[in-house]
Write an enzyme that holds these catalytic residues in place. Structure first.
Site, PDB file in Angstrom:
ATOM      1  N   PRO A  38       0.832  -1.212   0.000  1.00 25.67           N
ATOM      2  CA  PRO A  38       0.000   0.000   0.000  1.00 25.67           C
ATOM      3  C   PRO A  38       0.862   1.256   0.000  1.00 25.67           C
ATOM      4  CG  PRO A  38       0.102  -0.944   2.210  1.00 25.67           C
ATOM      5  CD  PRO A  38       0.853  -1.891   1.314  1.00 25.67           C
ATOM      6  N   ASP A  39       0.357   2.334  -0.632  1.00 25.57           N
ATOM      7  CA  ASP A  39       1.059   3.612  -0.450  1.00 25.57           C
ATOM      8  C   ASP A  39       0.464   4.286   0.789  1.00 25.57           C
ATOM      9  OD1 ASP A  39      -1.303   4.771  -1.283  1.00 25.57           O
ATOM     10  OD2 ASP A  39      -0.515   5.627  -3.127  1.00 25.57           O
ATOM     11  N   PHE A  40       0.720   5.548   0.981  1.00 24.91           N
ATOM     12  CA  PHE A  40       0.267   6.224   2.193  1.00 24.91           C
ATOM     13  C   PHE A  40      -0.995   7.053   1.971  1.00 24.91           C
ATOM     14  CE2 PHE A  40       4.683   5.254   2.613  1.00 24.91           C
ATOM     15  CZ  PHE A  40       4.775   4.757   3.905  1.00 24.91           C
ATOM     16  N   ARG A  41      -0.981   7.851   0.902  1.00 29.10           N
ATOM     17  CA  ARG A  41      -1.986   8.900   0.786  1.00 29.10           C
ATOM     18  C   ARG A  41      -3.061   8.660  -0.269  1.00 29.10           C
ATOM     19  NH1 ARG A  41       2.766  10.732   2.265  1.00 29.10           N
ATOM     20  NH2 ARG A  41       2.840  11.891   4.227  1.00 29.10           N
ATOM     21  N   GLN A 112      12.081   6.732  -1.077  1.00 27.15           N
ATOM     22  CA  GLN A 112      11.512   6.924   0.257  1.00 27.15           C
ATOM     23  C   GLN A 112      11.002   5.586   0.787  1.00 27.15           C
ATOM     24  OE1 GLN A 112       8.992  10.846   0.008  1.00 27.15           O
ATOM     25  NE2 GLN A 112       9.285  10.064  -2.042  1.00 27.15           N
ATOM     26  N   ASN A 113      11.117   4.551  -0.048  1.00 26.51           N
ATOM     27  CA  ASN A 113      10.494   3.278   0.301  1.00 26.51           C
ATOM     28  C   ASN A 113      11.402   2.434   1.190  1.00 26.51           C
ATOM     29  OD1 ASN A 113       8.576   4.243  -1.356  1.00 26.51           O
ATOM     30  ND2 ASN A 113       8.970   2.837  -3.057  1.00 26.51           N
ATOM     31  N   ASP A 115      10.768  -0.879   1.499  1.00 27.47           N
ATOM     32  CA  ASP A 115      10.487  -2.279   1.155  1.00 27.47           C
ATOM     33  C   ASP A 115      11.676  -3.023   0.552  1.00 27.47           C
ATOM     34  OD1 ASP A 115      10.516  -1.349  -1.530  1.00 27.47           O
ATOM     35  OD2 ASP A 115       8.353  -1.025  -1.508  1.00 27.47           O
ATOM     36  N   HIS A 132      14.539   7.000   3.817  1.00 25.34           N
ATOM     37  CA  HIS A 132      13.806   6.694   5.047  1.00 25.34           C
ATOM     38  C   HIS A 132      14.211   5.335   5.621  1.00 25.34           C
ATOM     39  CE1 HIS A 132      10.444   9.667   3.642  1.00 25.34           C
ATOM     40  NE2 HIS A 132      11.573  10.261   3.946  1.00 25.34           N
ATOM     41  N   CYS A 169      16.334  -2.351  30.875  1.00 31.18           N
ATOM     42  CA  CYS A 169      16.189  -1.530  29.685  1.00 31.18           C
ATOM     43  C   CYS A 169      14.741  -1.592  29.171  1.00 31.18           C
ATOM     44  CB  CYS A 169      17.186  -2.064  28.645  1.00 31.18           C
ATOM     45  SG  CYS A 169      17.045  -1.352  27.053  1.00 31.18           S
ATOM     46  N   ASN A 230       3.435   9.357 -12.484  1.00 31.49           N
ATOM     47  CA  ASN A 230       2.614   9.313 -11.274  1.00 31.49           C
ATOM     48  C   ASN A 230       1.137   9.402 -11.669  1.00 31.49           C
ATOM     49  OD1 ASN A 230       3.098   9.160  -8.402  1.00 31.49           O
ATOM     50  ND2 ASN A 230       2.088  11.137  -8.206  1.00 31.49           N
ATOM     51  N   ARG A 231       0.292   8.887 -10.775  1.00 30.22           N
ATOM     52  CA  ARG A 231      -1.150   8.956 -11.074  1.00 30.22           C
ATOM     53  C   ARG A 231      -1.680  10.379 -11.039  1.00 30.22           C
ATOM     54  NH1 ARG A 231      -3.057   3.793  -7.616  1.00 30.22           N
ATOM     55  NH2 ARG A 231      -2.456   2.230  -9.149  1.00 30.22           N
ATOM     56  N   GLU A 232      -0.988  11.237 -10.292  1.00 33.10           N
ATOM     57  CA  GLU A 232      -1.469  12.620 -10.153  1.00 33.10           C
ATOM     58  C   GLU A 232      -0.269  13.558 -10.221  1.00 33.10           C
ATOM     59  OE1 GLU A 232      -3.123  12.758  -6.182  1.00 33.10           O
ATOM     60  OE2 GLU A 232      -1.208  12.203  -5.286  1.00 33.10           O
TER      61      GLU A 232
END
Ligand code: OAD
Length: 273
Positions: A38-41, A112-113, A115, A132, A169, A230-232
């Site tokens: 899944p993506d995030f947004r 940024q992935n 995976d 990330h 700890c 990109n889709r958008e």
């Protein structure tokens, strides 16, 4: 609307004749959605809409914010558990990155992935800046002792929150991925200078909503072609005359570039290999 002066055919010709030999890719979660990740947004399918049901989250990014994670790690581990149940394979877009590497025109992939699918597709480690971080290692947030992945997976899959064995700890075991509130990977800042000498920028599958990666495309010197797959629309892509927008699925976008390069069969074979 800024008139475009570029075309994919013109770009492909420049790659073939050696005029473009340093391609920098800026990638996000959208390059892995066709693998089932899944993506995030994205509305409905993105992690943020999916976790909206967790009414306890103070804001949607809290699930990936280290300040929230420290006292309420359960939502993060619930998402992670879901991802661990699945077996993800590289997409055609990942294979395209590997094709660019084989053609010796891939300068760097800023992803940024987390995976690891760029590497799984055959892009070597030194060509990937995992801004990330990536899954594969984890450690105690307090004493920093690392845990082997198989143990970490076993505990997370069992529904428990992994904690350090040391009774004093008792720190949370956190993947070495970058959460909001944590510094980016060490090689990120030094690698951004590659943008200055790039001949072509490909921005793929990212909403460009999260800094500092979101700012990378606008740091590219004017005149350097930037292609958005990109889709958008995202960021300031489309605001320069040299930009190209391939709006739609990035797998289709890379296939059209491979067609223009005359390397479609190579791409499909690489993907299926
Ligand atoms: P987003 O979910 O913000 O954006 C993904 C983008 O890819 C959206 O613009 C989608 O429309 C597009 N997209 C999805 N599937 C696609 C497909 N098959 N083909 C083409 N486009 C597609 O993901 P990122 O931009 O990667 O950080 O998010 C950036 C950061 O925000 C993540 O690294 C993560 C998140 O919070 C942290 O958690 C620190």
């Amino acid at each position: 609307q800024t008139p475009q002066i570029n075309s994919i055919d013109a770009i492909a010709t420049r790659i073939k004749n050696g005029d473009i030999k340093r391609i920098v890719v800026i990638a996000g979660a959208g390059i892995s959605t066709s693998a089932g990740y899944p993506d995030f947004r994205s509305p409905k399918t993105g992690i943020y809409d999916k976790t909206a049901a967790l009414k306890t989250l103070p804001y949607r990014e809290a699930i990936f914010d280290v300040r929230y994670f420290k006292h309420t790690p359960e939502p993060f581990f619930a998402v992670l558990r879901g991802l661990m149940q699945m077996n993800f394979k590289p997409t055609v877009t990942h294979a395209f990155l590997s094709l660019l590497h084989r053609m010796e025109v891939l300068e760097m992939v800023f992803t940024q992935n987390i995976d690891g699918l760029e590497r799984a597709a055959g892009v070597p480690d030194e060509k990937v800046v995992a801004a990330h971080g990536q899954f594969g290692s984890q450690r105690c947030m307090i004493c920093k002792i690392s845990w082997p992945s198989d143990r970490f997976e076993r505990v997370v899959k069992s529904g428990q929150v992994p904690r350090c064995d040391d009774a004093f700890c008792n720190g949370l075991i956190k993947p070495d991925t970058v959460m909001f509130g944590e510094p980016l990977s060490q090689n990120f800042a030094t690698s951004t200078k590659l943008l200055d000498s790039a001949d072509l920028i490909l921005v793929m599958g990212t909403s460009l909503k999260v800094h500092p990666v979101a700012a990378l495309p606008s740091q590219v010197p004017k005149g350097v072609p930037r292609v958005l797959l990109n889709r958008e629309k995202a960021g300031d892509l489309g605001s320069r005359r040299e930009d190209i927008l391939l709006l739609g699925d990035c797998d289709e976008g890379v296939r059209s570039i491979a067609d223009a390069l005359g390397l479609r069969d190579e791409l499909e074979n690489l993907w299926r290999a």
